[in-house]
Design a protein around this motif. Structure first.
Motif, PDB file in Angstrom:
ATOM      1  N   TYR A 218     -39.600  31.943  46.140  1.00  0.00           N
ATOM      2  CA  TYR A 218     -40.759  32.752  46.503  1.00  0.00           C
ATOM      3  C   TYR A 218     -40.913  32.882  48.010  1.00  0.00           C
ATOM      4  CZ  TYR A 218     -43.183  28.497  48.003  1.00  0.00           C
ATOM      5  OH  TYR A 218     -43.538  27.351  48.676  1.00  0.00           O
TER       6      TYR A 218
ATOM      7  N   ILE B 224     -40.049  36.520  44.008  1.00  0.00           N
ATOM      8  CA  ILE B 224     -41.401  37.068  44.077  1.00  0.00           C
ATOM      9  C   ILE B 224     -42.003  36.856  45.455  1.00  0.00           C
ATOM     10  CG2 ILE B 224     -42.519  34.940  43.234  1.00  0.00           C
ATOM     11  CD1 ILE B 224     -44.479  36.853  41.689  1.00  0.00           C
ATOM     12  N   SER B 225     -42.710  37.866  45.917  1.00  0.00           N
ATOM     13  CA  SER B 225     -43.502  37.781  47.142  1.00  0.00           C
ATOM     14  C   SER B 225     -44.968  37.777  46.743  1.00  0.00           C
ATOM     15  CB  SER B 225     -43.230  38.980  48.062  1.00  0.00           C
ATOM     16  OG  SER B 225     -41.881  39.063  48.422  1.00  0.00           O
ATOM     17  N   VAL B 226     -45.713  36.785  47.209  1.00  0.00           N
ATOM     18  CA  VAL B 226     -47.143  36.689  46.896  1.00  0.00           C
ATOM     19  C   VAL B 226     -47.927  37.153  48.116  1.00  0.00           C
ATOM     20  CG1 VAL B 226     -49.032  35.191  46.180  1.00  0.00           C
ATOM     21  CG2 VAL B 226     -46.705  34.778  45.324  1.00  0.00           C
TER      22      VAL B 226
ATOM     23  N   PRO C 145     -36.057  36.617  47.742  1.00  0.00           N
ATOM     24  CA  PRO C 145     -37.004  35.905  46.869  1.00  0.00           C
ATOM     25  C   PRO C 145     -37.169  36.638  45.547  1.00  0.00           C
ATOM     26  CG  PRO C 145     -37.924  36.262  49.076  1.00  0.00           C
ATOM     27  CD  PRO C 145     -36.683  37.082  48.987  1.00  0.00           C
TER      28      PRO C 145
ATOM     29  N   LEU D 190     -45.799  27.670  42.591  1.00  0.00           N
ATOM     30  CA  LEU D 190     -44.536  28.393  42.756  1.00  0.00           C
ATOM     31  C   LEU D 190     -43.356  27.483  43.073  1.00  0.00           C
ATOM     32  CD1 LEU D 190     -45.894  31.355  44.934  1.00  0.00           C
ATOM     33  CD2 LEU D 190     -45.574  31.304  42.457  1.00  0.00           C
TER      34      LEU D 190
ATOM     35  N   GLY E  76     -39.470  40.365  48.041  1.00  0.00           N
ATOM     36  CA  GLY E  76     -39.199  39.911  46.688  1.00  0.00           C
ATOM     37  C   GLY E  76     -38.866  41.025  45.716  1.00  0.00           C
TER      38      GLY E  76
END
Length: 313
Positions: free
Chosen positions: A35, A6-8, A4, A30, A84
């Motif tokens: 993500y 980004i990792s949230v 990914p 997103l 991410g």
């Protein structure tokens, strides 16, 4: 599956009514990014887990703790499991807005920032119990740590993964994440983000946390200035205390030789306290130095971090 972008990481504790709107808003924000969402359920006593399982998509992970460990530990667990290239953190109470994440991520990528921190431009909290103590704490933290961010209390931030995963989160140090990141050599900037009033649930924070922040600040200042050289603070204080004790006792010795009665005088006790205190502080500094060397050498850790290496052609 590709890594990914980004990792949230979202911490949730007794946020049953917030889960559906939280996930809906996050997925919508997103939808054009590769993500993953990592929710950390920190020992909730309501139906938070049930709600997450009901509404989570296939890009969402749920970490369930067996009890409440606190926000810092929850964040550390989510960050450890993140895959991410970048990691975003936010609270699960709907006061942070996921729609700010894409812009923060793009700024981090375009301008090569290690950390992009959110600044609540129009904060929707009470002034007396939340805003005023926060302003005081922010001012003290900024000027004592020399990390000049305006809003240390905003959880919405975007980090490069290698920065977030090497900060060493524990205790209740989530309030000082920018300081920890700066210790890793991170470059950071701050952007205005949206902030909403809490609709469901109750705040987990109160005025009493201001005192906890101040206590943690002392620890952070020690980490910043003396972590690798504790003898500098303990030794300096110890020598200063020991010197005062010597001077007091030398004065009393002269007075005694001149025929004065020094027994039972408070200054005599004070002199011995300074002498013994100085010896204890110096001894503590030596022990701390040994512990620090054991910490680095037993784990083959380095006292430095290399940002990059360039090989000339």
């Amino acid at each position: 599956m590709t890594r990914p972008l980004i990792s949230v990481v979202i911490t949730v504790y007794n946020e049953e009514e917030n889960i559906k709107p939280l996930l809906d808003a996050t997925y919508e924000a997103l939808q054009h990014i590769n993500y993953e969402v990592i929710l950390i359920e920190d020992g909730a006593t309501d139906g938070t887990v049930t709600e997450v399982k009901k509404y989570a998509n296939n890009r969402t992970k749920l970490i369930i703790f067996n009890k409440n460990y606190g926000q810092t530990t929850a964040l550390a667990a989510g960050i450890d499991l993140a895959q991410g290239e970048y990691i975003a953190t936010m609270d699960g109470d709907l006061q942070n807005d996921p729609s700010d994440i894409p812009g923060m991520l793009q700024k981090a990528i375009d301008e090569d920032w290690d950390v992009v921190a959110g600044r609540r431009a129009n904060r929707k909290d009470g002034f007396v119990l939340r805003k005023f103590p926060s302003k005081i704490a922010n001012y003290i933290i900024r000027h004592s740590t020399k990390v000049y961010l305006n809003d240390y209390g905003c959880s919405l931030r975007v980090y490069k993964a290698h920065i977030a995963q090497n900060m060493g989160l524990y205790g209740e140090l989530h309030r000082f994440i920018p300081v920890l990141a700066k210790q890793e050599g991170a470059t950071m900037t701050e952007v205005d983000v949206k902030h909403h009033p809490r609709i469901h649930g109750t705040s987990k924070y109160g005025l009493s946390r201001t005192f906890k922040v101040m206590a943690d600040l002392i620890l952070m200042l020690f980490f910043q200035k003396y972590f690798q050289r504790p003898i500098h603070i303990f030794g300096t204080l110890g020598l200063f205390s020991f010197l005062i004790g010597v001077l007091i006792n030398f004065y009393l010795l002269i007075e005694k030789l001149m025929g004065g009665d020094i027994w039972g005088r408070p200054i005599l006790l004070l002199g011995f306290i300074f002498l013994l205190g100085g010896i204890q502080l110096i001894t503590t500094g030596i022990i701390a130095e040994i512990i620090i060397r054991t910490y680095f050498e037993s784990q083959d850790k380095k006292t430095y971090k290399i940002k990059s290496v360039y090989q000339g052609e």
